[in-house]
Design a protein around this motif. Structure first.
Motif, mmCIF file in Angstrom:
data_model
loop_
_atom_site.group_PDB
_atom_site.id
_atom_site.type_symbol
_atom_site.label_atom_id
_atom_site.label_comp_id
_atom_site.label_asym_id
_atom_site.label_seq_id
_atom_site.Cartn_x
_atom_site.Cartn_y
_atom_site.Cartn_z
ATOM 1 N N PHE A 195 14.056 86.406 18.553
ATOM 2 C CA PHE A 195 14.607 87.136 19.698
ATOM 3 C C PHE A 195 15.744 88.039 19.246
ATOM 4 C CE2 PHE A 195 16.632 82.934 19.500
ATOM 5 C CZ PHE A 195 17.970 83.275 19.421
ATOM 6 N N LYS A 196 16.016 89.023 20.091
ATOM 7 C CA LYS A 196 17.185 89.884 19.914
ATOM 8 C C LYS A 196 18.080 89.665 21.124
ATOM 9 C CE LYS A 196 14.593 93.404 17.352
ATOM 10 N NZ LYS A 196 14.125 94.819 17.331
ATOM 11 N N ARG A 197 19.379 89.608 20.861
ATOM 12 C CA ARG A 197 20.294 89.216 21.920
ATOM 13 C C ARG A 197 21.567 90.056 21.828
ATOM 14 N NH1 ARG A 197 19.567 84.493 24.830
ATOM 15 N NH2 ARG A 197 21.380 83.434 25.747
ATOM 16 N N GLN A 233 40.922 90.974 25.583
ATOM 17 C CA GLN A 233 39.941 91.398 24.574
ATOM 18 C C GLN A 233 38.627 91.778 25.227
ATOM 19 O OE1 GLN A 233 38.598 88.439 21.564
ATOM 20 N NE2 GLN A 233 39.347 89.891 20.059
ATOM 21 N N LEU A 234 38.019 92.824 24.685
ATOM 22 C CA LEU A 234 36.694 93.266 25.114
ATOM 23 C C LEU A 234 35.844 93.433 23.860
ATOM 24 C CD1 LEU A 234 34.942 94.282 27.549
ATOM 25 C CD2 LEU A 234 35.705 96.599 26.959
ATOM 26 N N GLY A 235 34.644 92.853 23.868
ATOM 27 C CA GLY A 235 33.812 92.917 22.670
ATOM 28 C C GLY A 235 32.329 92.920 22.987
ATOM 29 N N VAL A 236 31.557 93.327 21.993
ATOM 30 C CA VAL A 236 30.105 93.296 22.118
ATOM 31 C C VAL A 236 29.535 92.742 20.813
ATOM 32 C CG1 VAL A 236 29.861 95.692 21.313
ATOM 33 C CG2 VAL A 236 28.010 94.631 22.641
ATOM 34 N N THR A 237 28.548 91.858 20.925
ATOM 35 C CA THR A 237 27.907 91.240 19.764
ATOM 36 C C THR A 237 26.412 91.435 19.862
ATOM 37 O OG1 THR A 237 29.626 89.546 19.643
ATOM 38 C CG2 THR A 237 27.584 89.106 18.469
ATOM 39 N N TYR A 238 25.821 91.830 18.750
ATOM 40 C CA TYR A 238 24.366 92.016 18.688
ATOM 41 C C TYR A 238 23.805 91.067 17.653
ATOM 42 C CZ TYR A 238 19.856 94.128 17.499
ATOM 43 O OH TYR A 238 18.532 94.332 17.247
ATOM 44 N N ASN A 239 22.764 90.312 18.036
ATOM 45 C CA ASN A 239 22.142 89.334 17.161
ATOM 46 C C ASN A 239 20.653 89.614 17.069
ATOM 47 O OD1 ASN A 239 20.977 86.525 16.467
ATOM 48 N ND2 ASN A 239 23.158 86.299 16.094
#
Length: 813
Positions: A498-500, A487-493
């Motif tokens: 803060f932004k992560r 699995q390959l993923g990206v998460t934006y918070n």
């Protein structure tokens, strides 16, 4: 009089008020007591300790009315009585006549149109059934409630008969029971008394088996009986033995054998309260032996539901003894072969048949998997019929979601799935999600901000291990549902502080050791973490902590986090009904073990990225125990520890433990509990829960009683206890360090009540939690009833928040 004493008096007044209300409402639901009748108020069973009280309770024929939390409040009866007052059966009879007349008129005008007539008749019957339901079950209030249960002597006699039968079925052949009734006002208190006397024990077990082959199987081939000499006779053990023999024979070739061939005779003439059991296995009519079967051939039909008229166009291919029939060669026979446990010349086995069906169904490739056996023509043929699911599947979902530390918020998700990738029975899936939650600010607990979280994942799942293993070993694994996930993923918070962004890559392997127990091994779990924005207030706080020796600021620098982990999960009817359900999960995760490999190969530049080395472990146990017809007692304990040992001395922020929130200790707001005895006072001496508190050690437990109140409404009462701690002493948070001689006194305790609205597909939860023991307060004033609990600076209720409210989706555990 000081503030503490005043608050204690207020508490006692409140408690007395609750008792008074309960007393005054004791007649709720009892106003319509029938004269000369006695409400069945309580039933008690008096029996020796060695008798199972839970099984005895099942023998009661009459069930008393449910009451609110055990108080003398018959609220279900009150609801039912309210419905009875408004119930008019003639109204529903009139509606039935009107419905019949309406639809019969329409049907008479339809003419010769069979389809329309059938449609009208269907609608008519649906509406009539609805009215019949009202006539049979009453209106909504009557269905929600229950009529008052009056003592019925005939039903009491049936209970006595049930209890006597129970005693006989469990070896107390000379036991007996009786009952007595005590009448108080309009209420009846029934007591059932049991005398068991000496039980009968199994002395010997004799097998009378005319079939020589079955006799050999049961006597010589390690068959283990459940009937043990010296144990008390129990009828259920005979039932278990019959089922056990049936399954044993069905797994050894006896396809058409049934337990009706097994008979028992009990001989109680041995004396000294001993008995002999004679087990007879009868022969089929007009036969000298039972038939057993070996599989002559196995035929796998890959497209059984195909609309292709000419089945002769199906290709036939034989691979390792299995005949595959298909229109198109879409599946890798080598992979399928590992999921099929039926082979030519094998004895018929019910277990292998069910395992084959289960393993093929678990692949998420086939719409259905049916296995049948053909005995015509003198052959025994195993036919496996399958039909493929659609190769492409798109799904989307919208709804409310919640994390452990936030308020519900909307989300939208979508996924695209492609089955049988590369014709290797793998699944390729892309899924995306974006959601908004309300979260308490990490630096200002009085405010709730929106937290935007979005992510995209790309995954490949294969029904085998992609590891350098021998084919024989892979075949041995086939019973354990092995799977490989890449699995390959990206998460934006996006949070106010803060932004992560986290880029994640994993390679994991899962397998089952039983139907309810599973292991997952993450061989690779790599995260590239970037924090492009930190608010000034939060950054200043991090710098302030850093200047005092707390290096939490390192957790917010751009980082490379690598780890591997092993997770075990065991679920035993946790989401079932009527029996005790258990869940146990544990994970151990070493992080940064191969950091030197990444840096020495220059894949990672340690000068621009933080590297972490740590060991993290967690144990989670939960149990749900039925306590009444509609009540359950739920229990949870959670223990975790994380040990950072890298140069920066901290954990990645996501690897810390936090306390407080809707699924934690609910008397504290999300992430505001602890650590340890840290008192949360600022430089001005005021209590403040402004900042999130993280720790390396977690101990948490909860006890919650849940009961259905009416319709979709459930009630709950709960106690939560726990805290987090740090491994090292921190000058910035004195009292936060875990110590064996002090941690017990630093356990926070909260209690409360809640409401749940169960829509079957969605459960909405409201909880109100009260601080009962606060470890942040000085010793001697931590318990709510202790003197000094509300002394300064904890007398500011707006800051200390003695009551915390939670709105959440789903149960807390």
């Amino acid at each position: 009089m000081n503030t503490s004493t005043t608050n204690r008096l207020n508490f006692y007044k409140f408690f007395l008020l609750v008792l008074l209300i309960a007393f005054l409402n004791g007649c709720v639901g009892t106003k319509q007591f029938k004269e000369g009748k006695y409400v069945l108020y309580k039933q008690k069973i008096v029996a020796p300790k060695h008798v199972n009280k839970e099984e005895l309770t099942k023998q009661l024929v009459q069930k008393k009315n449910r009451r609110l939390l055990g108080l003398p409040i018959f609220y279900y009866a009150a609801i039912y009585n309210a419905g009875v007052k408004k119930f008019d059966s003639s109204k529903y009879e009139t509606k039935k006549e009107a419905i019949s007349l309406k639809f019969d008129t329409k049907i008479s005008k339809t003419g010769n149109k069979p389809n329309k007539i059938a449609s009208l008749n269907t609608k008519k019957n649906i509406k009539l059934l609805k009215q019949d339901k009202y006539l049979k079950e009453g209106n909504l209030f009557m269905r929600w409630g229950e009529p008052l249960v009056y003592l019925d002597s005939s039903e009491t006699q049936k209970t006595i008969k049930n209890i006597d039968n129970y005693l006989m079925a469990n070896g107390w052949f000379n036991g007996y029971s009786n009952y007595n009734v005590k009448y108080v006002l309009n209420r009846a208190y029934v007591s059932y008394n049991l005398t068991t006397n000496k039980p009968y024990l199994i002395d010997s077990v004799y097998l009378d088996i005319k079939d020589a082959r079955i006799d050999s199987l049961l006597n010589k081939h390690n068959y283990t009986t459940t009937l043990i000499s010296g144990e008390r006779y129990e009828q259920k053990k005979l039932v278990k033995e019959r089922n056990s023999i049936e399954n044993y024979l069905k797994n050894n070739g006896y396809f058409d054998f049934t337990k009706q061939y097994i008979k028992y005779k009990i001989d109680t003439t041995l004396g000294n309260h001993k008995l002999a059991i004679n087990l007879s296995l009868l022969l089929p009519a007009a036969k000298s032996a039972h038939s057993f079967y070996r599989i002559d051939s196995v035929i796998f039909t890959a497209d059984a539901s195909s609309q292709n008229i000419n089945s002769l166009n199906r290709a036939t291919d034989v691979y390792k003894g299995i005949t595959y029939r298909y229109f198109e060669p879409n599946y890798a026979k080598k992979v399928l072969n590992r999921r099929i446990f039926l082979k030519p010349d094998m004895l018929y086995s019910k277990e292998n048949t069910l395992s084959t069906q289960s393993e093929l169904a678990n692949m998420d490739i086939f719409k259905f998997v049916n296995i049948s056996y053909d005995t015509t023509g003198g052959n025994f043929i195993a036919n496996i019929f399958t039909s493929p699911l659609s190769r492409y599947q798109f799904s989307s979902e919208t709804g409310l979601s919640i994390s452990s530390y936030g308020l519900p918020g909307p989300f939208v998700s979508a996924s695209i799935k492609k089955r049988n990738i590369f014709k290797k029975l793998g699944i390729f899936e892309i899924d995306g999600r974006i959601g908004v939650e309300g979260v308490a600010s990490a630096s200002d607990q009085d405010n709730v901000y929106s937290n935007i979280e979005s992510g995209v994942n790309i995954g490949l799942t294969f029904p085998q291990f992609f590891l350098p293993l021998t084919e024989d070993f892979k075949l041995k694994l086939k019973l354990h549902d092995p799977k490989t996930l890449v699995q390959l993923g990206v998460t934006y918070n996006n949070r106010p502080e803060f932004k992560r962004t986290i880029l994640n890559a994993t390679n994991s392997y899962s397998w089952r050791i039983t139907k309810t127990k599973q292991f997952t091994f993450k061989l690779i779990d790599i995260n590239l973490v970037r924090t492009p924005f930190i608010s000034n207030d939060y950054l200043n706080r991090l710098k302030e902590l850093d200047s005092l020796g707390n290096n939490l600021i390192n957790s917010f620098e751009d980082a490379f986090v690598s780890s591997f982990s092993l997770t075990y999960t065991g679920i035993n009817n946790y989401y079932g009904q009527g029996v005790v359900g258990k869940y146990f999960g544990t994970t151990i995760e070493p992080g940064g073990t191969f950091n030197s490999l990444w840096t020495s190969s220059q894949i990672i530049n340690k000068d621009t990225l933080q590297l972490y080395s740590y060991l993290r472990a967690q144990i989670d146990y939960r149990q749900i125990t039925p306590k009444s017809r509609r009540g359950k007692l739920a229990y949870k304990i959670k223990i975790g520890a994380a040990f950072p040992y890298g140069e920066n001395g901290v954990l990645p922020y996501e690897k810390y433990f936090f306390g407080g929130g809707s699924t934690s200790v609910r008397a504290w707001k999300p992430r505001r509990l602890g650590p340890g005895a840290y008192d949360h006072t600022d430089e001005d001496g005021n209590v403040t829960y402004q900042f999130e508190q993280q720790g390396e050690i977690l101990l948490e437990t909860s006890l919650e009683y849940r009961q259905k109140i009416i319709g979709i409404l459930q009630g709950a009462a709960f106690l939560d206890a726990g805290n987090i701690w740090t491994l090292e002493d921190e000058p910035t948070r004195p009292g936060s360090q875990f110590k064996f001689d002090t941690f017990i006194r630093q356990i926070a305790l909260g209690g409360g009540v809640g409401l749940r609205f169960d829509f079957s597909f969605l459960l909405i939860r409201f909880d109100a939690a009260f601080k009962l023991v606060d470890p942040a307060r000085p010793l001697g004033s931590r318990f709510i009833l202790n003197s000094g609990f509300y002394d300064a600076p904890f007398n500011n209720r707006q800051r200390t928040e003695p009551v915390v409210y939670h709105f959440a989706i789903g149960y807390p555990f």
